[in-house]
Design a protein around this motif. Sequence first.
Motif, PDB file in Angstrom:
ATOM      1  N   ASP A  63      43.840 -54.792 -15.056  1.00 13.27           N
ATOM      2  CA  ASP A  63      43.684 -56.165 -14.604  1.00 13.27           C
ATOM      3  C   ASP A  63      44.871 -56.658 -13.781  1.00 13.27           C
ATOM      4  N   GLU A  64      45.774 -55.758 -13.404  1.00 12.59           N
ATOM      5  CA  GLU A  64      46.912 -56.114 -12.564  1.00 12.59           C
ATOM      6  C   GLU A  64      46.494 -56.331 -11.104  1.00 12.59           C
ATOM      7  N   TYR A  65      45.314 -55.879 -10.756  1.00 13.96           N
ATOM      8  CA  TYR A  65      44.818 -55.993  -9.384  1.00 13.96           C
ATOM      9  C   TYR A  65      43.763 -57.086  -9.314  1.00 13.96           C
ATOM     10  N   ASP A  66      43.776 -57.827  -8.210  1.00 17.64           N
ATOM     11  CA  ASP A  66      42.805 -58.910  -8.036  1.00 17.64           C
ATOM     12  C   ASP A  66      41.407 -58.371  -7.784  1.00 17.64           C
ATOM     13  N   THR A  67      41.311 -57.288  -7.004  1.00 20.88           N
ATOM     14  CA  THR A  67      40.003 -56.735  -6.662  1.00 20.88           C
ATOM     15  C   THR A  67      40.055 -55.215  -6.681  1.00 20.88           C
ATOM     16  N   ASP A  70      41.767 -53.915  -3.585  1.00 21.70           N
ATOM     17  CA  ASP A  70      43.233 -53.883  -3.634  1.00 21.70           C
ATOM     18  C   ASP A  70      43.725 -52.574  -4.256  1.00 21.70           C
ATOM     19  N   TYR A  71      43.065 -52.142  -5.325  1.00 19.15           N
ATOM     20  CA  TYR A  71      43.442 -50.882  -5.970  1.00 19.15           C
ATOM     21  C   TYR A  71      43.170 -49.707  -5.026  1.00 19.15           C
TER      22      TYR A  71
END
Length: 101
Positions: A63-67, A70-71
């Motif tokens: 959950d560190e990435y918004d989408t 992004d990952y």
Amino acid sequence: MISKKRRWCFLIILLGVLFMAFHVLFMKTPTIEAQGTKEKKFTSIQVKKGDSLWSIAKEHMGDEYDTVDDYIDEVCETNHIYDRQITDGMYLVIPYYTVRR
């Protein structure tokens, strides 16, 4: 001449201000500690038949990435993939996060 009562009032206010300044400058705050609880690491995986960047992201991202994009962008940048194409047998370096101890 300043009365004794005013001197004590001034001294108490001065000590209060110094205490607050010391606290702000030298004490750790819970917010700072909370931000440092996760550590970013990397691992290598081998692409299997049927894998896509999307499926790899869904499996490994936190959950560190918004989408998901992004990952995927970070995976592509880390592995020098410019066309977002992966093939079976290919090795990818992917990021993940762990709790810092």
